[in-house]
Design a protein around this motif. Sequence first.
Motif, short mmCIF file in Angstrom:
data_model
loop_
_atom_site.label_atom_id
_atom_site.label_comp_id
_atom_site.label_asym_id
_atom_site.label_seq_id
_atom_site.Cartn_x
_atom_site.Cartn_y
_atom_site.Cartn_z
N VAL A 80 0.38 13.25 11.16
CA VAL A 80 -0.50 13.13 10.90
C VAL A 80 -1.53 12.84 10.63
N ALA A 81 -3.24 13.86 9.92
CA ALA A 81 -3.94 13.84 11.23
C ALA A 81 -4.24 12.51 10.40
N HIS A 82 -5.50 12.33 10.83
CA HIS A 82 -6.08 10.91 10.18
C HIS A 82 -7.01 10.16 9.20
N ALA A 83 -7.10 11.86 8.82
CA ALA A 83 -8.14 11.51 7.38
C ALA A 83 -6.60 11.43 6.26
N ASP A 84 -5.48 12.30 6.70
CA ASP A 84 -4.63 12.50 5.80
C ASP A 84 -3.46 10.96 5.67
N LEU A 85 -3.44 10.39 6.85
CA LEU A 85 -2.50 9.31 6.93
C LEU A 85 -3.70 8.19 6.02
N VAL A 86 -4.96 8.04 6.58
CA VAL A 86 -5.80 6.84 5.66
C VAL A 86 -5.50 7.21 4.47
N SER A 87 -5.80 8.56 3.53
CA SER A 87 -5.81 8.84 2.20
C SER A 87 -4.67 8.39 1.89
N ASP A 88 -2.76 9.24 2.41
CA ASP A 88 -2.07 8.65 1.73
C ASP A 88 -1.35 6.76 1.27
N VAL A 89 -1.81 6.15 2.88
CA VAL A 89 -2.13 4.90 2.86
C VAL A 89 -2.86 4.03 1.35
N ILE A 90 -3.94 4.91 1.32
CA ILE A 90 -4.35 4.01 0.53
C ILE A 90 -3.85 4.43 -0.66
N TYR A 91 -4.10 5.58 -1.26
CA TYR A 91 -2.72 6.66 -2.45
C TYR A 91 -1.56 5.90 -2.94
N GLN A 92 -1.07 4.74 -1.88
CA GLN A 92 0.05 4.31 -2.10
C GLN A 92 0.01 2.74 -2.41
N ILE A 93 -0.69 2.46 -1.98
CA ILE A 93 -1.66 0.66 -2.28
C ILE A 93 -1.77 0.81 -3.19
N GLY A 94 -2.29 1.85 -4.28
CA GLY A 94 -2.98 2.19 -5.19
C GLY A 94 -2.53 1.88 -6.21
N ALA A 95 -0.86 2.87 -6.80
CA ALA A 95 -0.13 2.82 -7.12
C ALA A 95 0.86 1.97 -7.43
N LEU A 96 0.62 1.30 -6.45
CA LEU A 96 1.91 0.11 -6.15
C LEU A 96 1.06 -0.89 -7.35
N GLN A 97 -0.70 -0.92 -6.78
CA GLN A 97 -1.56 -2.17 -7.84
C GLN A 97 -1.40 -1.78 -9.06
N GLY A 98 -1.56 -0.68 -9.06
CA GLY A 98 -1.17 -0.43 -10.87
C GLY A 98 0.01 -0.55 -11.80
N LEU A 99 0.98 -0.65 -10.98
CA LEU A 99 2.28 -0.85 -11.74
C LEU A 99 2.48 -2.04 -11.34
N ALA A 100 2.55 -2.85 -10.80
CA ALA A 100 2.00 -4.19 -10.51
C ALA A 100 1.73 -5.03 -11.32
N ALA A 101 0.60 -4.41 -11.72
CA ALA A 101 -0.53 -5.23 -13.17
C ALA A 101 0.18 -5.35 -13.88
N ALA A 102 0.61 -4.36 -14.22
CA ALA A 102 1.95 -3.37 -15.62
C ALA A 102 2.70 -5.06 -15.75
N ALA A 103 3.38 -4.89 -14.71
CA ALA A 103 3.91 -5.85 -14.56
C ALA A 103 3.99 -7.75 -14.53
N GLY A 104 2.98 -8.12 -14.91
CA GLY A 104 1.98 -8.94 -14.57
C GLY A 104 2.17 -9.58 -13.12
N THR A 105 1.92 -8.93 -12.01
CA THR A 105 1.95 -9.80 -10.68
C THR A 105 1.24 -8.28 -9.80
N THR A 106 1.03 -9.38 -8.57
CA THR A 106 0.16 -8.85 -7.56
C THR A 106 0.44 -8.19 -6.48
N VAL A 107 0.05 -7.45 -5.70
CA VAL A 107 0.33 -6.42 -4.72
C VAL A 107 -0.46 -7.15 -3.04
N ARG A 108 0.15 -8.48 -2.50
CA ARG A 108 0.08 -9.59 -1.02
C ARG A 108 -0.13 -8.78 0.07
#
Length: 258
Positions: A80-108
């Motif tokens: 995977v190209a560098h820019a794509d992998l960086v963005s993909d990881v940021i995207y996934q972390i952000g998605a889980l952080q949003g769902l975690a906030a809705a569940a009342g918890t946090t990504v650690r």
Amino acid sequence: MSLTMDLNSDLGESLGAWSMGDDASMLSIVSSANVACGFHAGDPAGILDTLKKAKANNVVVGAHVAYRDLVGFGRRNMDVAHADLVSDVIYQIGALQGLAAAAGTTVRYVKPHGALYNTIAQDRRQAASVIEAMQAVGGQLALVVLAGSPLMQWAREAGLTVIAEAFADRGYTPQGTLVSRREPGAVLHDPEMVAQRMLQLVQQGTVQANDGSVVEVQADSICVHGDSPGAVAMAQAVREHLQAAGVQIRSFMDKAGA
């Protein structure tokens, strides 16, 4: 001082009508949950449900980021190209952080999945992409890595908190790496044998390799894969053996005071 050890498992991996693992049972056993972010497995409703169950069980949550590979369950090597992998990881972390906030918890923390996990353990280029992504979202998340791998030093040099991980249900080579899933002995199935191996790891810092030799493995966390056959029984056996020996089961994030 009494020994402590974290138990973690890969959860939130069911997708639509496809059921993967027993998250509810595993969350009553483990202290940390690596929750899928939708790239290798997991759908939003299922991920949210797993996060709510983690919150109810006081289990610490981490982002189980992966290559964009639903068909291959994130276990296929990808260039995977560098820019794509960086963005993909940021995207996934952000998605889980949003769902975690809705569940009342946090990504650690962040624990890469499958082929990405194994690749960045040795491949400095892709490791740099994951590290850059974690720094871009604040650099406060810990990174779970294969114990003894070069990635440990690279991540620490970048200022990340590093958690060394061992695998309860995987075979080890004499070099301390995991036996390839394409080879015999890669995945272990006997709960009693696995539990004894992990007790040895915690007490002595060693495991038996696939050639019978003893290899040093210093770990802060032990993973039992949630999709392995008999995963719940295996995780329960590991927990019971450790506790019977006086080992406290506690998240690595709690131990780190993070």
